[in-house]
Design a protein around this motif. Structure first.
Motif, short mmCIF file in Angstrom:
data_model
loop_
_atom_site.label_atom_id
_atom_site.label_comp_id
_atom_site.label_asym_id
_atom_site.label_seq_id
_atom_site.Cartn_x
_atom_site.Cartn_y
_atom_site.Cartn_z
N ASP A 42 -8.34 -1.53 -3.89
CA ASP A 42 -7.50 -1.82 -2.73
C ASP A 42 -6.60 -0.61 -2.52
O ASP A 42 -5.95 -0.15 -3.45
N LEU A 43 -6.55 -0.08 -1.30
CA LEU A 43 -5.73 1.11 -1.04
C LEU A 43 -4.24 0.84 -1.18
O LEU A 43 -3.45 1.78 -1.32
N ALA A 44 -3.81 -0.42 -1.18
CA ALA A 44 -2.40 -0.76 -1.40
C ALA A 44 -2.04 -0.72 -2.88
O ALA A 44 -0.88 -0.88 -3.24
N VAL A 45 -3.03 -0.51 -3.74
CA VAL A 45 -2.84 -0.45 -5.19
C VAL A 45 -2.98 1.01 -5.62
O VAL A 45 -3.93 1.68 -5.23
N THR A 46 -2.03 1.49 -6.43
CA THR A 46 -2.14 2.87 -6.92
C THR A 46 -3.19 2.95 -8.03
O THR A 46 -3.60 1.92 -8.57
N LEU A 47 -3.59 4.16 -8.37
CA LEU A 47 -4.61 4.34 -9.40
C LEU A 47 -4.21 3.67 -10.71
O LEU A 47 -5.02 3.01 -11.36
#
Length: 108
Positions: A42-47
């Motif tokens: 999910d792009l809202a989650v950082t690596l």
């Protein structure tokens, strides 16, 4: 401590596919990185978004990238809750449900 992570995917016809996985670690990493123990694409989650660890009968979760998450409806960067009571943690569009097992839970 062991964690059993159950990944639930929903098929087009609405069936749930549950994939359990037992992880014998004191600390779990959560993030968008494929190497995370709990991978959240999910792009809202950082690596490397957060770490989860057992802390004397409680579960502690802490943001590692300064990005908050939600624990039982409250936005925070540090959360702690009882294993017995459990909690719902939202990171990005994903919900993580924490609950005590009965000792017979199995992971692959």
């Amino acid at each position: 401590m062991s964690f059993i992570v159950r990944t639930v995917a929903r098929t087009a016809d609405g069936r749930d596919i549950v994939r359990p996985k037992k992880i014998d670690k004191a600390e779990l990493s959560v993030g968008r990185s494929p190497s995370s123990d709990i991978h959240l694409p999910d792009l809202a989650v950082t690596l490397n978004h957060a770490v989860i660890r057992e802390a004397g009968g409680s579960i502690a979760i802490a943001a590692t990238a300064g990005m908050p998450f939600v624990v039982d409806g409250k936005q925070t960067e540090h959360g702690r809750f009882s294993v017995a009571q459990g909690a719902i943690v939202r990171i990005g569009s994903h919900s993580l449900s924490f609950e005590a097992g009965d000792g017979d839970d199995k992971g692959s």
